[in-house]
Scaffold this motif. Structure first.
Motif, PDB file in Angstrom:
ATOM      1  N   GLY A 160       7.396  18.708  -1.839  1.00 25.81           N
ATOM      2  CA  GLY A 160       6.349  17.887  -2.431  1.00 25.81           C
ATOM      3  C   GLY A 160       6.620  17.689  -3.909  1.00 25.81           C
ATOM      4  O   GLY A 160       6.815  18.658  -4.642  1.00 25.81           O
ATOM      5  N   ARG A 161       6.638  16.429  -4.351  1.00 24.21           N
ATOM      6  CA  ARG A 161       6.942  16.143  -5.751  1.00 24.21           C
ATOM      7  C   ARG A 161       5.859  15.266  -6.374  1.00 24.21           C
ATOM      8  O   ARG A 161       4.950  14.805  -5.700  1.00 24.21           O
ATOM      9  CB  ARG A 161       8.328  15.490  -5.865  1.00 24.21           C
ATOM     10  N   SER A 162       6.003  15.010  -7.647  1.00 25.53           N
ATOM     11  CA  SER A 162       4.940  14.383  -8.432  1.00 25.53           C
ATOM     12  C   SER A 162       4.893  12.875  -8.234  1.00 25.53           C
ATOM     13  O   SER A 162       5.737  12.278  -7.566  1.00 25.53           O
ATOM     14  CB  SER A 162       5.164  14.687  -9.911  1.00 25.53           C
ATOM     15  N   LEU A 163       3.908  12.252  -8.898  1.00 27.15           N
ATOM     16  CA  LEU A 163       3.787  10.793  -8.878  1.00 27.15           C
ATOM     17  C   LEU A 163       5.047  10.133  -9.414  1.00 27.15           C
ATOM     18  O   LEU A 163       5.452   9.073  -8.927  1.00 27.15           O
ATOM     19  CB  LEU A 163       2.589  10.358  -9.728  1.00 27.15           C
ATOM     20  N   TYR A 167       5.601   8.366  -5.891  1.00 23.65           N
ATOM     21  CA  TYR A 167       4.598   7.312  -5.792  1.00 23.65           C
ATOM     22  C   TYR A 167       5.229   6.054  -6.366  1.00 23.65           C
ATOM     23  O   TYR A 167       5.869   6.085  -7.407  1.00 23.65           O
ATOM     24  CB  TYR A 167       3.316   7.661  -6.552  1.00 23.65           C
ATOM     25  N   TRP A 168       5.031   4.938  -5.652  1.00 25.05           N
ATOM     26  CA  TRP A 168       5.727   3.708  -6.029  1.00 25.05           C
ATOM     27  C   TRP A 168       4.726   2.609  -6.358  1.00 25.05           C
ATOM     28  O   TRP A 168       3.700   2.458  -5.688  1.00 25.05           O
ATOM     29  CB  TRP A 168       6.619   3.253  -4.868  1.00 25.05           C
ATOM     30  N   HIS A 169       5.034   1.849  -7.405  1.00 23.33           N
ATOM     31  CA  HIS A 169       4.342   0.594  -7.681  1.00 23.33           C
ATOM     32  C   HIS A 169       5.297  -0.285  -8.477  1.00 23.33           C
ATOM     33  O   HIS A 169       6.391   0.140  -8.863  1.00 23.33           O
ATOM     34  CB  HIS A 169       3.024   0.828  -8.421  1.00 23.33           C
ATOM     35  N   MET A 170       4.898  -1.523  -8.702  1.00 27.00           N
ATOM     36  CA  MET A 170       5.789  -2.487  -9.343  1.00 27.00           C
ATOM     37  C   MET A 170       5.725  -2.450 -10.864  1.00 27.00           C
ATOM     38  O   MET A 170       6.380  -3.245 -11.527  1.00 27.00           O
ATOM     39  CB  MET A 170       5.462  -3.905  -8.851  1.00 27.00           C
ATOM     40  N   GLY A 171       4.891  -1.582 -11.417  1.00 27.28           N
ATOM     41  CA  GLY A 171       4.732  -1.554 -12.853  1.00 27.28           C
ATOM     42  C   GLY A 171       3.661  -2.499 -13.354  1.00 27.28           C
ATOM     43  O   GLY A 171       3.384  -2.563 -14.556  1.00 27.28           O
ATOM     44  N   VAL A 172       3.054  -3.237 -12.454  1.00 33.67           N
ATOM     45  CA  VAL A 172       1.977  -4.169 -12.786  1.00 33.67           C
ATOM     46  C   VAL A 172       0.906  -4.027 -11.718  1.00 33.67           C
ATOM     47  O   VAL A 172       1.140  -3.459 -10.646  1.00 33.67           O
ATOM     48  CB  VAL A 172       2.492  -5.629 -12.832  1.00 33.67           C
ATOM     49  N   PRO A 178       2.242   6.089  -1.842  1.00 35.60           N
ATOM     50  CA  PRO A 178       3.200   7.194  -1.857  1.00 35.60           C
ATOM     51  C   PRO A 178       4.504   6.787  -1.197  1.00 35.60           C
ATOM     52  O   PRO A 178       4.548   5.835  -0.400  1.00 35.60           O
ATOM     53  CB  PRO A 178       2.481   8.290  -1.060  1.00 35.60           C
ATOM     54  N   CYS A 179       5.544   7.489  -1.526  1.00 37.98           N
ATOM     55  CA  CYS A 179       6.834   7.213  -0.905  1.00 37.98           C
ATOM     56  C   CYS A 179       7.475   8.526  -0.482  1.00 37.98           C
ATOM     57  O   CYS A 179       7.067   9.603  -0.903  1.00 37.98           O
ATOM     58  CB  CYS A 179       7.758   6.440  -1.843  1.00 37.98           C
ATOM     59  N   SER A 180       8.471   8.400   0.386  1.00 38.64           N
ATOM     60  CA  SER A 180       9.186   9.574   0.888  1.00 38.64           C
ATOM     61  C   SER A 180      10.672   9.288   0.788  1.00 38.64           C
ATOM     62  O   SER A 180      11.146   8.256   1.276  1.00 38.64           O
ATOM     63  CB  SER A 180       8.786   9.855   2.342  1.00 38.64           C
ATOM     64  N   GLU A 181      11.401  10.189   0.143  1.00 41.61           N
ATOM     65  CA  GLU A 181      12.820   9.976  -0.104  1.00 41.61           C
ATOM     66  C   GLU A 181      13.669  10.889   0.774  1.00 41.61           C
ATOM     67  O   GLU A 181      13.318  12.051   1.014  1.00 41.61           O
ATOM     68  CB  GLU A 181      13.127  10.227  -1.580  1.00 41.61           C
TER      69      GLU A 181
END
Length: 892
Positions: A160-163, A167-172, A178-181
């Motif tokens: 488990g890791r931080s935002l 966590y993904w967004h476009m910057g706007v 959330p995302c999983s890598e």
């Protein structure tokens, strides 16, 4: 496995699961915020944001991308490259998290003989959003974690890791989630144990699965945003790095050694008489050549031509860096006609357009190389003049300003300047050159940031700025009578604007602090013509000009007299946070060492974030010591003073400056307890550190190679956070009937007990599920020349449905049998088809049958001949789906 084959396996896998295969968009995608497509999701951005309805429910693509922000790092590390290919699968309000994870696992670990990538499951690690990083996810991304456990990833391989990481967004404002890598363990020779959290060189990320769930109303940073609510339409957006997968599959150490890149290195080495792997400096130059030749090929194929502006300038720089690197390798003859055809032949299988556009590409490249060779000749003359002037002055150091002028104005590379200066017995002032280059990069990043915000014509700002600088009076005054000197509406400078308009206002003078130096902008109101305008944002789009973003509640015109009033409470809290940032910086330098210098910061009322240079993370004990030292400095109530002086005088007295930041001749120096903290700073501060109250250090993490980030709360926000933690501890100790110092042990035991209970529950569930196998097999009936096992199994989903179908098929393996099961839920029925070997020999193909049946459930699916699955949305069609498959079998 060749790179092109990996890409085709990815597309085929998802096409079999109902995805439309979308060709790569041009690198010159029509997006005003981007020079080039820099991520696989860019062509799908409007669909993901809901701006346009998606033409497909599911899509998959291999998108070509170019990123040039780190162009100077290309070749120096094996991680940076300018051109790359991004594999992606996308769902537009169709399947979601569970399917995305299960399919990713199936593709990554599936046998190569069955179309998978064949990675060893034991070497796979994954990350998910961890607990406690966002109030909307107090327990983290539980669904993702449970799904990874279900597909077979051990709990110890799920981190488990931080935002910032998951966590993904476009910057706007727009979609986020959330995302999983997915990571692959390359082995102990590449770094320490401990998973991606410990080392991301050993544990290499290959795929990021983004689960777009929320609608973000405000995005202040990667980890600081506001969630309005759930998205009306959830999306899946994934991106897998093709080059990374390729070098893992091909057993080489980095992307430069893969089949689509390394032959260019080999040819460049032959031309230069060098051998790759013998000399680090030569290796850097060979990697630069290979990367830039491929990137240039792809950019020119998509229509870019070398030039002096925007895209053309980037291409010109790539081509010239390649030619320059070959010259430093000892090759004076033209090289692009030798190297570009090799890259063309390597890329043609993936992108056939490199052949159709070849004549135009090679003509443009050849002309550019000829021009650059002339530039090198002219630059040599200019450099000789600079060398002569330096020697006449009695110096042995060529000024950095001369080297930068040669580089920036005439395109003369710094490496050649260094080489040729050394031949004349001179060194070059690299510090000055590096500082000027950093300033240029900072301006470029500021331009990129402006493109992400309001798309205002720069001329509009320039017109207003030409009237004079905006005096900032906010150090001493929070309410200032002033006059409107400019209005920008819809990206243009106007003389007046009407009620309801969103505009930017420039004032003759202002108390509002514009966002800069890491400090967020002030809030407050502008009182104008009998109405109050809430100040939403304050920026300095060009040096010397401050603009205030407001929503007009009435008409406003240039020349109107107004009153600008900063919110005093918010300003005071902002001052606390900014002064606390200086306190934290001083504590880090004192306890970590003088190399722990600032690499970036952001502060706003109650919160601060600080990036600093460090090669390793802070231990728990060191974090505690840093927090304690900060609070000691706050308790000691150091006086905060500011003074103005010439820049060189400030530097001579040891004032800390932000690397790469451009400072005016006269600077403001802020001191806390004299030399304990002495920094160049234009921000606002409290009069003494005691006014901060307290500092609560929250997190510490890596944000890049050699850079760490800490976050902290200050003042009442810090107190509230600690009070909430104390209340939580009290509640837990009461609930668990233990003393506070026994709490950790008690919670650990409960967690172990829960894990054991979950394991036993899963075993019981599996046993109960498989108890149905014989009963279902007894329903087998003829369907033409096949034996059909057809059943409804409500509530059985995902891997359980697949396991059940596999068990049933094994019971009838000797017969020409087809197994059809429909499970899932009322709102999302799931269907699976499995065939035995003799059934397939007789013509029954699971992939074809699933498409026939799933259409009756208003869904889509796909798979191979032996097993296929899909999901729908119409549970009322279950009986119809089963009978349709039976009819299809009977007709074969």
């Amino acid at each position: 496995m060749r790179t092109a084959e990996i890409g085709q396996r990815f597309l085929t896998f998802f096409e079999e699961r109902g995805h439309d295969v979308i060709p790569s968009a041009s690198l010159l995608y029509n997006d005003p915020t981007l020079l080039f497509v820099n991520a696989g999701m860019v062509p799908f951005k409007n669909y993901l944001m809901g701006v346009e309805p998606a033409p497909w429910q599911r899509a998959t693509s291999i998108q070509k991308c170019v990123r040039t922000l780190d162009i100077d790092e290309v070749g120096r590390t094996t991680r940076h490259g300018t051109f790359f290919q991004m594999l992606g699968n996308f769902s537009f309000d169709d399947y979601f998290k569970t399917d995305a994870i299960e399919w990713a696992w199936e593709l990554v670990t599936g046998p190569t003989s069955e179309g998978g990538l064949g990675f060893d499951p034991a070497k796979i690690w994954v990350t998910v959003l961890g607990p406690g990083f966002h109030p909307d996810y107090p327990d983290g991304d539980v669904e993702a974690r449970q799904t990874w456990l279900k597909v077979g990833v051990p709990a110890e391989h799920i981190q488990g890791r931080s935002l910032a990481d998951n966590y993904w967004h476009m910057g706007v404002p727009g979609p986020g989630g959330p995302c999983s890598e997915i990571y692959v363990d390359r082995g102990p020779q590449f770094g320490p144990d401990g998973g991606p959290e410990a080392d991301e060189d050993r544990y290499l990320e290959i795929w990021n699965l983004v689960f777009e769930t929320e609608d973000l109303s405000t995005v202040r940073s990667k980890t600081d945003f506001d969630i309005t609510g759930p998205l009306a339409r959830r999306n899946i957006d994934t991106g897998a790095g093709l080059e990374r997968i390729a070098y893992l599959q091909q057993g080489v150490n980095n992307m430069y050694e893969t089949d689509q890149v390394f032959p260019v290195i080999e040819r460049a080495a032959q031309l230069s008489g060098k051998r790759y792997g013998l000399n680090p400096d030569d290796d850097i130059r060979l990697r630069i050549v290979a990367d830039h030749v491929r990137s240039s090929l792809m950019l020119m194929t998509d229509g870019v031509t070398p030039g002096n502006e925007a895209r053309g300038y980037v291409l010109r720089r790539l081509l010239r860096r390649a030619v320059r690197s070959m010259r430093l390798l000892g090759v004076d003859a033209p090289v692009l006609p030798e190297l570009l055809p090799i890259s063309r032949d390597l890329m043609k299988d993936s992108f056939p357009e490199v052949l159709t556009q070849w004549d135009r590409v090679i003509d443009a490249a050849t002309a550019e190389e000829q021009t650059f060779r002339r530039t090198l000749s002219a630059g040599t003359t200019l450099l000789d003049t600079a060398v002569a002037q330096t020697k006449e002055s009695g110096s042995t150091v060529l000024p950095g300003e001369k080297a930068f002028q040669l580089h920036d104005t005439y395109g003369f590379p710094i490496d050649l300047t260094l080489e040729m200066a050394a031949e004349q017995g001179l060194t070059v002032d690299r510090d000055a050159f590096t500082r000027l280059m950093a300033e240029q990069r900072s301006r470029a990043k500021a331009d990129a940031k402006a493109r992400k915000g309001m798309l205002t014509d720069p001329e509009a700002y320039a017109t207003i700025r030409a009237q004079g600088e905006t005096p900032f009076l906010g150090y001493d005054e929070l309410t200032v009578p002033t006059t409107v000197v400019g209005i920008i509406a819809d990206g243009r400078s106007v003389l007046h604007a009407t009620a309801g308009s969103m505009v930017e206002i420039a004032l003759a003078q202002t108390p509002f602090y514009a966002e800069m130096g890491g400090q967020d902008s002030d809030t407050g109101i502008i009182r104008a013509n009998g109405f109050d305008l809430e100040v939403l944002d304050v920026q300095a789009p060009v040096p010397g000009l401050i603009v205030h973003k407001v929503q007009l509640d009435g008409d406003l015109a240039v020349g109107d007299e107004v009153s600008a009033q900063v919110d005093p409470a918010a300003r005071f809290e902002a001052c606390k946070a900014h002064t606390a940032t200086h306190v934290l910086h001083a504590a880090l330098r004192e306890l970590v060492g003088p190399s722990a210098t600032q690499a970036g910061s952001y502060n706003k009322p109650g919160y601060l974030r600080f990036d600093f240079n460090a090669t390793k993370g802070l231990s728990g004990q060191l974090r505690s010591e840093i927090e304690q030292r900060c609070n000691e400095a706050i308790h000691d109530d150091f006086e905060v003073t500011d003074s103005r002086m010439p820049l060189e005088e400030a530097r001579a007295m040891g004032a800390m400056a932000m690397f790469g930041e451009k400072y005016p001749p006269i600077v403001r120096v802020v001191e806390l307890n004299g030399a304990w903290s002495r920094e160049l700073c234009g921000g606002t501060h409290v009069p003494s550190t005691g006014r901060i109250g307290m500092l609560d250090l929250l997190t510490e993490q890596s944000v890049g190679s050699g850079t760490r980030r800490v976050e902290a709360l200050v003042s009442t926000d810090a107190f509230s956070h600690l009070a909430a933690e104390r209340a939580l501890v009290n509640e837990l100790t009461t609930m668990l009937k233990v003393q506070p110092d026994q709490l950790a042990e008690r919670v650990g035991k409960l967690a172990a007990d829960l894990k054991d209970a979950e394991r036993r529950l899963a075993q019981a569930r599996t046993k109960e599920l498989f108890a149905q196998v014989d009963q279902i097999v007894e329903t087998m009936a003829p369907a033409g020349k096949f034996d059909l096992v057809s059943a409804k199994v409500p509530g059985v989903t995902g891997g359980d449905l697949r396991s059940l179908a596999t068990q049933i098929r094994s019971k009838v393996a000797e017969r020409p049998a087809v197994v059809v099961l429909i499970g899932g839920t009322d709102d999302k029925p799931a269907m699976i088809v499995a065939t035995t070997e003799s059934a397939r020999a007789a013509g029954a193909k699971a992939g074809a049958l699933i498409k026939v049946g799933i259409s009756r459930l208003d869904g889509r699916g796909g798979g191979k001949d032996d097993m296929a699955q899909g999901a729908g949305s119409n549970a009322s069609g279950v009986d119809d789906a089963l009978s349709t498959v039976a009819s299809e079998l009977s007709a074969l």
